[in-house]
Design a protein around this motif. Structure first.
Motif, PDB file in Angstrom:
ATOM      1  N   ASP A  77       0.856  -1.187   0.000  1.00 27.62           N
ATOM      2  CA  ASP A  77       0.000   0.000   0.000  1.00 27.62           C
ATOM      3  C   ASP A  77       0.891   1.235   0.000  1.00 27.62           C
ATOM      4  N   VAL A  78       1.554   1.472  -1.111  1.00 24.41           N
ATOM      5  CA  VAL A  78       2.526   2.560  -1.190  1.00 24.41           C
ATOM      6  C   VAL A  78       1.775   3.864  -1.423  1.00 24.41           C
ATOM      7  N   LYS A  79       1.413   4.529  -0.330  1.00 26.60           N
ATOM      8  CA  LYS A  79       0.640   5.770  -0.424  1.00 26.60           C
ATOM      9  C   LYS A  79       1.531   6.917  -0.896  1.00 26.60           C
ATOM     10  N   PRO A  80       0.982   7.821  -1.699  1.00 25.04           N
ATOM     11  CA  PRO A  80       1.777   8.982  -2.102  1.00 25.04           C
ATOM     12  C   PRO A  80       1.857  10.012  -0.988  1.00 25.04           C
ATOM     13  N   ILE A  81       2.961  10.746  -0.957  1.00 24.00           N
ATOM     14  CA  ILE A  81       3.060  11.942  -0.125  1.00 24.00           C
ATOM     15  C   ILE A  81       2.251  13.038  -0.806  1.00 24.00           C
ATOM     16  N   GLU A  82       1.475  13.813  -0.021  1.00 24.83           N
ATOM     17  CA  GLU A  82       0.684  14.897  -0.586  1.00 24.83           C
ATOM     18  C   GLU A  82       1.241  16.244  -0.133  1.00 24.83           C
ATOM     19  N   TYR A  83       1.333  17.164  -1.083  1.00 22.77           N
ATOM     20  CA  TYR A  83       1.791  18.526  -0.812  1.00 22.77           C
ATOM     21  C   TYR A  83       0.726  19.500  -1.320  1.00 22.77           C
ATOM     22  N   ASP A  84       0.197  20.342  -0.437  1.00 26.70           N
ATOM     23  CA  ASP A  84      -0.768  21.349  -0.868  1.00 26.70           C
ATOM     24  C   ASP A  84       0.000  22.549  -1.434  1.00 26.70           C
ATOM     25  N   LEU A  85      -0.094  22.728  -2.750  1.00 25.21           N
ATOM     26  CA  LEU A  85       0.615  23.806  -3.437  1.00 25.21           C
ATOM     27  C   LEU A  85      -0.290  24.997  -3.722  1.00 25.21           C
ATOM     28  N   THR A  86      -1.481  25.042  -3.119  1.00 22.76           N
ATOM     29  CA  THR A  86      -2.419  26.127  -3.389  1.00 22.76           C
ATOM     30  C   THR A  86      -1.833  27.518  -3.134  1.00 22.76           C
ATOM     31  N   PRO A  87      -0.979  27.733  -2.122  1.00 23.54           N
ATOM     32  CA  PRO A  87      -0.393  29.066  -1.980  1.00 23.54           C
ATOM     33  C   PRO A  87       0.359  29.551  -3.219  1.00 23.54           C
ATOM     34  N   PHE A  88       0.782  28.624  -4.084  1.00 21.09           N
ATOM     35  CA  PHE A  88       1.514  28.990  -5.295  1.00 21.09           C
ATOM     36  C   PHE A  88       0.591  29.136  -6.508  1.00 21.09           C
ATOM     37  N   ALA A  89      -0.729  28.974  -6.314  1.00 26.51           N
ATOM     38  CA  ALA A  89      -1.655  28.978  -7.451  1.00 26.51           C
ATOM     39  C   ALA A  89      -1.603  30.291  -8.224  1.00 26.51           C
ATOM     40  N   GLY A  90      -1.496  31.421  -7.518  1.00 26.89           N
ATOM     41  CA  GLY A  90      -1.436  32.702  -8.210  1.00 26.89           C
ATOM     42  C   GLY A  90      -0.249  32.800  -9.152  1.00 26.89           C
ATOM     43  N   LEU A  91       0.877  32.180  -8.773  1.00 26.79           N
ATOM     44  CA  LEU A  91       2.062  32.167  -9.627  1.00 26.79           C
ATOM     45  C   LEU A  91       1.906  31.162 -10.767  1.00 26.79           C
ATOM     46  N   LEU A  92       1.333  30.002 -10.474  1.00 27.49           N
ATOM     47  CA  LEU A  92       1.244  28.936 -11.467  1.00 27.49           C
ATOM     48  C   LEU A  92       0.196  29.209 -12.541  1.00 27.49           C
ATOM     49  N   ASN A  93      -0.769  30.089 -12.254  1.00 28.22           N
ATOM     50  CA  ASN A  93      -1.892  30.289 -13.165  1.00 28.22           C
ATOM     51  C   ASN A  93      -1.631  31.302 -14.274  1.00 28.22           C
ATOM     52  N   ASP A  94      -0.368  31.559 -14.592  1.00 29.99           N
ATOM     53  CA  ASP A  94      -0.069  32.553 -15.627  1.00 29.99           C
ATOM     54  C   ASP A  94      -0.040  31.957 -17.031  1.00 29.99           C
ATOM     55  N   GLY A  95      -0.350  30.668 -17.146  1.00 32.56           N
ATOM     56  CA  GLY A  95      -0.406  30.050 -18.466  1.00 32.56           C
ATOM     57  C   GLY A  95       0.924  29.571 -18.993  1.00 32.56           C
ATOM     58  N   ARG A  96       1.990  29.781 -18.234  1.00 30.60           N
ATOM     59  CA  ARG A  96       3.322  29.369 -18.676  1.00 30.60           C
ATOM     60  C   ARG A  96       3.774  28.133 -17.900  1.00 30.60           C
ATOM     61  N   PRO A  97       4.696  27.339 -18.469  1.00 30.65           N
ATOM     62  CA  PRO A  97       5.225  26.179 -17.735  1.00 30.65           C
ATOM     63  C   PRO A  97       6.133  26.620 -16.592  1.00 30.65           C
ATOM     64  N   HIS A  98       6.032  25.919 -15.480  1.00 27.60           N
ATOM     65  CA  HIS A  98       6.864  26.192 -14.302  1.00 27.60           C
ATOM     66  C   HIS A  98       7.590  24.921 -13.910  1.00 27.60           C
TER      67      HIS A  98
ATOM     68  N   GLY B  86      17.272  14.953  13.501  1.00 25.43           N
ATOM     69  CA  GLY B  86      17.048  15.817  12.348  1.00 25.43           C
ATOM     70  C   GLY B  86      15.668  16.427  12.391  1.00 25.43           C
ATOM     71  N   GLY B  87      15.484  17.487  11.605  1.00 23.85           N
ATOM     72  CA  GLY B  87      14.173  18.122  11.554  1.00 23.85           C
ATOM     73  C   GLY B  87      14.172  19.333  10.645  1.00 23.85           C
ATOM     74  N   HIS B  88      12.984  19.791  10.308  1.00 28.36           N
ATOM     75  CA  HIS B  88      12.844  20.924   9.406  1.00 28.36           C
ATOM     76  C   HIS B  88      11.433  21.495   9.550  1.00 28.36           C
ATOM     77  N   ARG B  89      11.283  22.804   9.260  1.00 29.81           N
ATOM     78  CA  ARG B  89       9.982  23.468   9.292  1.00 29.81           C
ATOM     79  C   ARG B  89       9.806  24.313   8.047  1.00 29.81           C
ATOM     80  N   LEU B  90       8.560  24.389   7.577  1.00 31.87           N
ATOM     81  CA  LEU B  90       8.243  25.211   6.414  1.00 31.87           C
ATOM     82  C   LEU B  90       6.829  25.754   6.571  1.00 31.87           C
ATOM     83  N   THR B  91       6.661  27.057   6.293  1.00 31.20           N
ATOM     84  CA  THR B  91       5.346  27.692   6.255  1.00 31.20           C
ATOM     85  C   THR B  91       5.211  28.436   4.941  1.00 31.20           C
ATOM     86  N   VAL B  92       4.143  28.175   4.208  1.00 33.52           N
ATOM     87  CA  VAL B  92       3.847  28.913   2.982  1.00 33.52           C
ATOM     88  C   VAL B  92       2.390  29.352   3.040  1.00 33.52           C
TER      89      VAL B  92
END
Length: 544
Positions: free
Chosen positions: A295-316, A379-385
């Motif tokens: 049951d190899v579940k995928p990791i999920e990342y919510d990229l919605t904070p980047f939607a304004g940048l991604l929605n310009d019609g160009r490849p990123h 080890g450890g890490h933090r990220l806020t977007v």
């Protein structure tokens, strides 16, 4: 005996995923003194996929025998008679194999979208059968159109490894949304995945072009360390110059990162998969596999904070990398799907990234020499977007916070005749969506644990004692008031011993394994326990 030789039984594999269903288990008191040439078919305590009542249609997606690394190529055609809007789509793979064979990994692609990934059990000489089911409703956008199909379970068949892997994969479509059956409480469900996405995208030459009216974007990454090398058991890597068979400059800390145009967009702790030949001991896994092995579940990342940048019609450019992997070393696979929800009343959804805070990456592995060598890792890490999108129904702001941690103690002796690990990984995430009405926050804290010891005696008797844990606490609040919660606890324990460096019929193997899968919360309760002795299923108990 070096760990690189005995620790893994997964050699020469490529990379397929979800709930394993075994044959109907039955109690038996006829437990042999040691393993024989046959044993119970693989079974897991995880809940089966719930199915709606009402009309359904079935399509065969792939039917193949895997003997080498030649992919199965076919075509998929949507079902007739069930429409193109489904309450649920369930994938099922039925497999069988007999003889001698390692565990193997595989994938299933439909139209380039990876919808399924799993590993295989190791067979008995007399043969085994098993089945895997997965809810693939989220890929409905892909399944509405005909596509090419590619499936591969990389395998080797020769005079020694005789097991041909025979599989059939079907999709069952349920047409009537009103008759959908209730589902068990989901430990990691997010608001983003409450409904199937409008689009399912793949990367094109490492780039992503989203529809200009995207209002929610989630990437999923099927990240696995595999292939028979050291990254298959990355959690045991020792820092240079420790005298261990697998070393990495920074030790065993691993973190799966996703970047958008070079900017860190998501972090996650990889799940420490143990395949069915892992920890030097296939006798641990013949009946009851470790958590997520099938049951190899995928990791999920919510990229919605980047939607304004991604929605310009160009490849990123979108890149996935694994922190801690030595430069130039292979061993990780990380295919990406991108799920998109669109604003049907807008041609172009605009927005802005408003916050991007990356904490310092902590990664310390300390080697202490001695008669018993030791590596202590922290080890450890933090990220806020955070960001917003201006939709037809108003401005919606999304804030994603993620915090990772890993602690482990690895001990071994010269020659690795004793090899032990006690490790814990945590991955805490919160997603807050604030638009019209009160803010909605979904929190999930995942905890993975591994506590095991392998010893090799002077008589070549190898013993492995191991406990694995897969836990998740999840909750959703609306305006600060809790509206849903769930708790998952999937725990595996095993103890098996066998004689190495002798023919199969002289191994005199014994082993006990057990699994308890508990999932409960505001949506209901599920509790199942399994146990096996010398390949005989001795317990199958359910109840809340």
């Amino acid at each position: 005996m070096k760990r690189r030789i005995v620790m893994s039984m997964l050699a020469g594999a490529t990379l397929l995923a979800s709930s394993l269903l075994g044959a109907t288990p039955a109690r038996s008191a006829d437990v042999p003194a040691e393993f024989g040439t046959d044993w119970h078919d693989p079974v897991t305590a995880a809940p089966p996929v719930t199915r709606p009542s009402g009309k359904s249609c079935q399509v065969t997606v792939a039917e193949a025998q895997f003997r080498d690394f030649t992919p199965y190529q076919g075509t998929y055609t949507p079902p007739e008679g069930c429409g193109d809007r489904w309450s649920k789509v369930v994938l099922r793979m039925d497999g069988k194999v007999k003889g001698r064979q390692y565990d193997r990994l595989g994938y299933l692609h439909v139209g380039g979208v990876e919808i399924f990934r799993t590993s295989t059990p190791q067979p008995s000489p007399d043969g085994i059968e098993w089945s895997v089911e997965k809810d693939v409703t989220r890929y409905s956008d892909t399944l509405r159109r005909g596509h090419d199909v590619e499936m591969l379970i990389g395998n080797v068949v020769d005079d020694t490894y005789t097991g041909v892997i025979d599989v059939r994969v079907t999709l069952t479509f349920y047409a009537d949304p009103a008759s959908a059956a209730p589902t068990a409480p989901a430990p990691e469900a997010t608001a983003a995945l409450a409904t199937a996405p409008d689009r399912v995208l793949t990367l094109q030459d490492g780039t992503l072009t989203t529809p200009r009216n995207s209002e929610r974007i989630v990437a999923e990454v099927y990240a696995t360390g595999s292939g028979g090398g050291c990254e298959e058991y990355w959690y045991l890597s020792a820092p240079d110059p420790a005298p261990y068979s697998c070393t990495a400059a920074d030790g065993p800390y691993r973190e799966v990162q996703i970047k958008v145009d070079g900017r860190l967009a998501g972090i996650a702790a990889p799940f420490p998969h143990v395949w069915t030949g892992g920890w030097s001991n296939p006798f641990l896994w013949y009946v009851v596999p470790g958590p997520r092995a099938f049951d190899v579940k995928p990791i999920e990342y919510d990229l919605t904070p980047f939607a304004g940048l991604l929605n310009d019609g160009r490849p990123h450019r979108v890149e996935v990398s694994v922190v801690g992997v030595p430069e130039g070393q292979s061993g990780w696979s990380a295919p990406v799907n991108v799920l998109v929800w669109q604003d049907a009343k807008s041609a172009h959804v605009t927005g802005k990234l408003t916050a991007h805070r990356v904490g310092d990456l902590a990664n310390s592995s300390t080697y202490t020499p001695g008669s018993e060598h030791r590596v202590d890792t922290e080890g450890g890490h933090r990220l806020t977007v955070a960001g917003y999108v201006d939709t037809s129904h108003g401005r919606v702001a999304t804030t994603v916070r993620r915090a990772l941690s890993n602690t482990s103690v690895h001990r071994w002796t010269d020659g690795e005749n004793l090899d032990a690990l006690d490790a814990t990984w945590t991955d805490a995430e919160s997603v807050t969506v604030d638009g019209r009405g009160p803010a909605r926050t979904t929190r999930t804290e995942r905890t993975y644990t591994m506590d095991g010891t392998t010893t090799l005696g002077a008589d070549d008797r190898l013993r492995t004692v191991l406990t694995l844990g897969d836990r998740a606490d999840a909750g959703t609040s609306y305006g600060g008031r809790s509206i849903a919660w769930s708790r998952l606890d999937d725990t595996y324990t095993g103890d098996a011993t066998w004689t190495t460096n002798v023919p199969r019929d002289q191994r005199h193997a014994v082993g006990t394994t057990s699994e308890r899968y508990r999932l409960y919360g505001s949506g209901g309760c599920y509790d199942r326990s399994l146990a096996s002795v010398q390949g005989v299923l001795t317990e199958d108990r359910s109840g809340c």
